[in-house]
Scaffold this motif. Structure first.
Motif, PDB file in Angstrom:
ATOM      1  N   SER A  84      -4.421  -2.525 -13.222  1.00 47.11           N
ATOM      2  CA  SER A  84      -3.437  -1.452 -13.308  1.00 47.11           C
ATOM      3  C   SER A  84      -3.437  -0.964 -14.740  1.00 47.11           C
ATOM      4  O   SER A  84      -3.823  -1.695 -15.654  1.00 47.11           O
TER       5      SER A  84
ATOM      6  N   LYS B  81       2.249  -3.122   0.876  1.00 50.28           N
ATOM      7  CA  LYS B  81       1.256  -2.101   0.555  1.00 50.28           C
ATOM      8  C   LYS B  81      -0.067  -2.323   1.254  1.00 50.28           C
ATOM      9  O   LYS B  81      -0.928  -1.469   1.227  1.00 50.28           O
ATOM     10  N   VAL B  96       2.493   6.756  -0.347  1.00 53.31           N
ATOM     11  CA  VAL B  96       2.912   6.850  -1.742  1.00 53.31           C
ATOM     12  C   VAL B  96       1.737   7.288  -2.611  1.00 53.31           C
ATOM     13  O   VAL B  96       0.627   6.797  -2.424  1.00 53.31           O
ATOM     14  N   SER B  98       0.645   6.806  -6.337  1.00 50.25           N
ATOM     15  CA  SER B  98       1.043   5.980  -7.473  1.00 50.25           C
ATOM     16  C   SER B  98       0.711   6.664  -8.799  1.00 50.25           C
ATOM     17  O   SER B  98      -0.371   7.181  -8.985  1.00 50.25           O
ATOM     18  N   TYR B  99       1.667   6.623  -9.702  1.00 49.23           N
ATOM     19  CA  TYR B  99       1.480   7.216 -11.025  1.00 49.23           C
ATOM     20  C   TYR B  99       0.648   6.288 -11.916  1.00 49.23           C
ATOM     21  O   TYR B  99      -0.312   6.724 -12.549  1.00 49.23           O
ATOM     22  N   THR B 100       0.985   4.990 -11.916  1.00 45.57           N
ATOM     23  CA  THR B 100       0.269   4.064 -12.816  1.00 45.57           C
ATOM     24  C   THR B 100      -1.085   3.639 -12.273  1.00 45.57           C
ATOM     25  O   THR B 100      -1.918   3.171 -13.012  1.00 45.57           O
ATOM     26  N   LYS B 101      -1.299   3.744 -10.961  1.00 46.11           N
ATOM     27  CA  LYS B 101      -2.599   3.305 -10.440  1.00 46.11           C
ATOM     28  C   LYS B 101      -3.492   4.475 -10.011  1.00 46.11           C
ATOM     29  O   LYS B 101      -4.601   4.267  -9.540  1.00 46.11           O
ATOM     30  N   GLU B 104      -3.565   6.873  -3.846  1.00 43.34           N
ATOM     31  CA  GLU B 104      -2.636   6.960  -2.722  1.00 43.34           C
ATOM     32  C   GLU B 104      -2.684   5.693  -1.893  1.00 43.34           C
ATOM     33  O   GLU B 104      -3.756   5.121  -1.718  1.00 43.34           O
ATOM     34  N   ALA B 132       7.386   6.509  -4.836  1.00 43.29           N
ATOM     35  CA  ALA B 132       7.662   5.300  -4.049  1.00 43.29           C
ATOM     36  C   ALA B 132       9.030   5.446  -3.369  1.00 43.29           C
ATOM     37  O   ALA B 132       9.208   5.091  -2.202  1.00 43.29           O
TER      38      ALA B 132
END
Lengths: 189, 189
Positions: A84, B81, B96, B98-101, B104, B132
């Motif tokens: 991550s 998940k 979702v 994801s912003y940090t990963k 989708e 999320a």
């Protein structure tokens, strides 16, 4: 732990492939008050070992580890399974073969959170073949930390993880050990 | 929550891309005693809403949700998940981003653990774009449960999630809201 045996019998479900589903209280829905009691039981078993940190692995180990940590008054560190943007580059790394997900994956811990002064108690929800546990021990060794104990909520005594860890000299204490799951019936050791 | 602001300033790290790393106490190493205090703070904010269940999402939401749940004396359900042999086939499902990963993914909850009688408090560690959160709300709607409140440890006030949720009428209360992160300095709202 008698209450855990009772709850496993009442609320657990046996699925094909020797899978015991306990997602009504342990790893999907969390019965936090009961997890707190389990944490207290783990504390009683290891309170004399001067534990400095509790080590676990995402996802299912986190809640029970956190509840035990409240009793020990020490931090939890959980190993991560995926890269991550948030994870440090400077990490300890090990490999796990998952029984329930039929795949291999890496686990990682930032070097900041384990060191040679740590006296670790490793906690997880299940012990089957012990693959996650072997990887957590490997990370602890990379850090030079000592593994003072291993505590597992539910040991599947008919798989090899428990015997392996005992034969290696680890101080393994499980809250329950299942001897057999057959025709929908669970026998405890 | 002043103590949380203080700890973010002392122990948080700002990384490229408006990432705030709080893995020394919130999402890799867990300062469980402080998480317990955060849970108490959340309890004070929502204790009059007759919460029946706390809803969160793996991984980082679990510890803080579990600590809050100890105060509310209700179970936690965390959205998963990934598919697993352990997950039911009968599930609520949402998507979702994801912003940090930067990817989708689907999130899932077994239909057994959410229903139309539930009054939910949704808890998570971070609120940025709210992706999320939108997916958790979608799952709650699929179950016919009511979302009585949303509580987040750290809102990134310079992203859109908080304003979106407030504009939709949700009872959102964050323990801290960051107004700006610039040149290594954090300004709170």
């Amino acid at each position: 732990m008698d209450k855990l045996k009772k709850i496993i019998v009442e609320r657990g479900e046996i699925k094909e492939g020797n899978i015991l589903k306990v997602d009504s209280f342990l790893n999907h829905q969390l019965d936090v008050e009961f997890l707190y009691e389990m944490g207290e039981e783990i504390y009683k078993l290891f309170k004399d070992r001067n534990i400095t940190k509790i080590l676990t692995i995402e996802v299912s180990g986190i809640a029970i580890a956190a509840m035990a940590a409240l009793h020990f008054k020490v931090p939890v560190v959980f190993a991560k399974k995926s890269e991550s943007l948030n994870l440090d580059k400077d990490i300890y790394k090990g490999k796990v073969v998952s029984y329930t997900k039929s795949k291999e994956y890496n686990i990682m811990i930032s070097k900041k959170y384990l060191n040679e002064n740590d006296k670790l108690l490793i906690i997880d929800d299940f012990l089957a073949e012990g693959n996650a546990m072997k990887a957590l021990i490997e990370l602890s060794e990379q850090a030079g930390a000592s593994v003072e104990g291993i505590s597992i909520a539910i040991e599947k005594g008919f798989q090899n993880g428990g015997n392996y860890l005992r034969s290696m000299g680890y101080n393994l204490k499980c809250l329950t050990t299942i001897e057999e799951m057959k025709d929908g019936k669970i026998t405890f050791k």
